[in-house]
Motif scaffolding. Structure first.
Motif, mmCIF file in Angstrom:
data_model
loop_
_atom_site.group_PDB
_atom_site.id
_atom_site.type_symbol
_atom_site.label_atom_id
_atom_site.label_comp_id
_atom_site.label_asym_id
_atom_site.label_seq_id
_atom_site.Cartn_x
_atom_site.Cartn_y
_atom_site.Cartn_z
ATOM 1 N N ARG A 108 0.828 -1.202 0.000
ATOM 2 C CA ARG A 108 0.000 0.000 0.000
ATOM 3 C C ARG A 108 0.863 1.254 0.000
ATOM 4 N NH1 ARG A 108 -4.461 0.264 4.413
ATOM 5 N NH2 ARG A 108 -5.035 2.005 3.049
ATOM 6 N N LEU A 109 1.959 1.228 0.742
ATOM 7 C CA LEU A 109 2.845 2.387 0.797
ATOM 8 C C LEU A 109 3.474 2.666 -0.557
ATOM 9 C CD1 LEU A 109 4.325 4.577 2.439
ATOM 10 C CD2 LEU A 109 6.109 2.889 2.891
ATOM 11 N N ASP A 110 3.800 1.627 -1.286
ATOM 12 C CA ASP A 110 4.421 1.800 -2.596
ATOM 13 C C ASP A 110 3.422 2.228 -3.660
ATOM 14 O OD1 ASP A 110 6.905 1.215 -1.694
ATOM 15 O OD2 ASP A 110 7.084 -0.740 -2.647
ATOM 16 N N VAL A 111 2.144 1.911 -3.479
ATOM 17 C CA VAL A 111 1.149 2.135 -4.524
ATOM 18 C C VAL A 111 0.262 3.358 -4.269
ATOM 19 C CG1 VAL A 111 -0.943 1.173 -5.565
ATOM 20 C CG2 VAL A 111 1.078 -0.261 -5.275
ATOM 21 N N GLU A 112 -0.294 3.460 -3.070
ATOM 22 C CA GLU A 112 -1.370 4.418 -2.851
ATOM 23 C C GLU A 112 -0.961 5.885 -2.947
ATOM 24 O OE1 GLU A 112 -4.271 3.485 0.191
ATOM 25 O OE2 GLU A 112 -3.830 1.344 -0.021
ATOM 26 N N PRO A 113 0.261 6.276 -2.571
ATOM 27 C CA PRO A 113 0.623 7.678 -2.802
ATOM 28 C C PRO A 113 0.563 8.067 -4.277
ATOM 29 C CG PRO A 113 2.085 6.721 -1.178
ATOM 30 C CD PRO A 113 1.276 5.593 -1.748
ATOM 31 N N TYR A 114 0.972 7.158 -5.154
ATOM 32 C CA TYR A 114 0.898 7.429 -6.584
ATOM 33 C C TYR A 114 -0.549 7.455 -7.068
ATOM 34 C CZ TYR A 114 5.921 6.757 -6.728
ATOM 35 O OH TYR A 114 7.259 6.882 -6.516
ATOM 36 N N VAL A 115 -1.383 6.599 -6.498
ATOM 37 C CA VAL A 115 -2.804 6.606 -6.835
ATOM 38 C C VAL A 115 -3.424 7.936 -6.430
ATOM 39 C CG1 VAL A 115 -5.037 5.555 -6.290
ATOM 40 C CG2 VAL A 115 -3.058 4.104 -6.728
ATOM 41 N N LEU A 209 -5.829 14.538 2.981
ATOM 42 C CA LEU A 209 -5.722 13.823 1.715
ATOM 43 C C LEU A 209 -6.873 14.191 0.795
ATOM 44 C CD1 LEU A 209 -4.618 11.720 -0.224
ATOM 45 C CD2 LEU A 209 -5.649 9.929 1.197
ATOM 46 N N MET A 210 -8.079 14.199 1.347
ATOM 47 C CA MET A 210 -9.255 14.550 0.547
ATOM 48 C C MET A 210 -9.133 15.959 -0.022
ATOM 49 S SD MET A 210 -13.230 14.734 1.836
ATOM 50 C CE MET A 210 -12.834 16.018 3.052
ATOM 51 N N GLU A 226 0.924 9.194 2.103
ATOM 52 C CA GLU A 226 1.989 8.616 2.924
ATOM 53 C C GLU A 226 1.687 8.800 4.408
ATOM 54 O OE1 GLU A 226 6.263 8.354 0.806
ATOM 55 O OE2 GLU A 226 5.740 10.341 1.566
ATOM 56 N N ALA A 227 1.190 9.979 4.764
ATOM 57 C CA ALA A 227 0.895 10.253 6.178
ATOM 58 C C ALA A 227 -0.225 9.354 6.696
ATOM 59 C CB ALA A 227 0.511 11.725 6.346
ATOM 60 N N LEU A 229 -0.921 6.341 5.658
ATOM 61 C CA LEU A 229 -0.372 4.996 5.817
ATOM 62 C C LEU A 229 0.619 4.931 6.972
ATOM 63 C CD1 LEU A 229 0.008 4.152 2.052
ATOM 64 C CD2 LEU A 229 -1.541 3.056 3.665
ATOM 65 N N ALA A 230 1.324 6.032 7.222
ATOM 66 C CA ALA A 230 2.211 6.067 8.390
ATOM 67 C C ALA A 230 1.402 5.900 9.667
ATOM 68 C CB ALA A 230 2.992 7.377 8.417
ATOM 69 N N GLY A 231 0.224 6.525 9.710
ATOM 70 C CA GLY A 231 -0.648 6.357 10.869
ATOM 71 C C GLY A 231 -1.138 4.931 11.005
ATOM 72 N N THR A 232 -1.460 4.292 9.883
ATOM 73 C CA THR A 232 -1.883 2.887 9.906
ATOM 74 C C THR A 232 -0.765 2.015 10.454
ATOM 75 O OG1 THR A 232 -3.346 3.202 8.006
ATOM 76 C CG2 THR A 232 -2.686 0.952 8.509
ATOM 77 N N GLY A 233 0.455 2.240 9.955
ATOM 78 C CA GLY A 233 1.597 1.459 10.425
ATOM 79 C C GLY A 233 1.855 1.650 11.906
ATOM 80 N N ALA A 234 1.732 2.894 12.369
ATOM 81 C CA ALA A 234 1.967 3.170 13.796
ATOM 82 C C ALA A 234 0.939 2.459 14.662
ATOM 83 C CB ALA A 234 1.934 4.672 14.043
#
Length: 261
Positions: A108-115, A209-210, A226-227, A229-234
């Motif tokens: 998700r980190l590699d894909v979703e920022p580009y999406v 993001l929105m 990215e932010a 997903l960083a929260g998800t990871g944390a």
């Protein structure tokens, strides 16, 4: 007197039994699972049924058959995690396994920022409405997040938020991929929402993001994703440095001409 009829109980599913233990970490890549004959005795079913169920795991890339020895769990990279059956198993059984969570989060980190970046350039008014509706649903169910139903609805709206961003790219591959990935993303989202200590801050990250997408700011959308997903990871206690793919991605200091900023 009419004879009463009763339906025969369904036989035990060996594939479900094994995949639960594999996804839960009892059997790890390289480990041998119980032999066919032992499974036959344990579950009191015939060998052809056991072989049929094991074949499901072989076709899913989870097991490999070794002639004369039995079946061994394959490396995670060999698993067909985009197969609908495998993603369904992921949703039901993979939560206790941090290694699988790391792989999903890394992807998700590699894909979703580009999406998100692409959505910021291509989103239509209808796309923005779908993103906003999902966001509003997240907020409405956050106030009662202590209740199980509200937590589930909050996670469903969270998933709808991310799906709407995938669709806003207007790329048929990304749009279809959001459906395929839904079970895996739901797993990380629902777990992180349940464990998160900063629910209000998480909602704010989604709002940023929105807004980045609404204001057509691709670079900001990239960083905002990215932010999130960083929260998800944390919340899950996962670090990107511990994953095989995920890592911080720096955008060029001079944005390409295709960025509509």
């Amino acid at each position: 007197m009419a004879a009463t009829s009763s339906k025969a109980s369904p036989r035990p599913r060996i594939d479900e039994y094994l995949v639960k233990d594999i996804f839960g970490g009892r059997y790890r890549p390289g480990d041998m699972v119980p032999r066919e004959i032992d499974l036959c005795e344990q579950f009191a079913i015939n060998r052809s049924a056991v072989r049929s169920d094991l074949r499901q795991l072989v076709e899913a890339g989870i097991l490999e058959r070794i002639s004369g020895h039995g079946s061994r769990v394959r490396e995670y990279a060999e698993w067909r995690i985009l197969d609908p059956q495998v993603t369904a198993w992921l949703t039901r059984y993979a939560s206790p396994n941090p290694l699988i969570l790391k792989e999903i989060l890394a992807f998700r980190l590699d894909v979703e920022p580009y999406v998100a970046m692409t959505a910021a350039k291509r989103a239509t008014a209808r796309d923005l409405l779908a993103i906003e509706d999902a966001f509003e649903g997240m907020g409405q169910n956050l106030s009662n997040a202590a209740e199980e139903d509200e937590r589930r609805l909050h996670s469903e709206c969270d998933i709808a938020f991310h799906e709407a961003i995938f669709k806003a790219t207007h790329n048929i591959v990304w749009a279809q991929l959001s459906h395929i990935l839904r079970p895996s993303i739901f797993m990380t989202v629902s777990m992180s929402n349940r464990l998160a200590m900063d629910s209000e801050e998480s909602l704010e990250r989604h709002r940023v993001l929105m807004e980045s997408i609404r204001l057509r700011r691709p670079r900001e959308a990239f960083k905002a994703a990215e932010a999130v997903l960083a929260g998800t990871g944390a919340a899950l206690g996962l670090e990107y440095s511990a994953t095989s793919l995920g890592r911080s991605v720096e955008l060029p200091t001079s944005p390409p001409d295709t960025f509509d900023e």
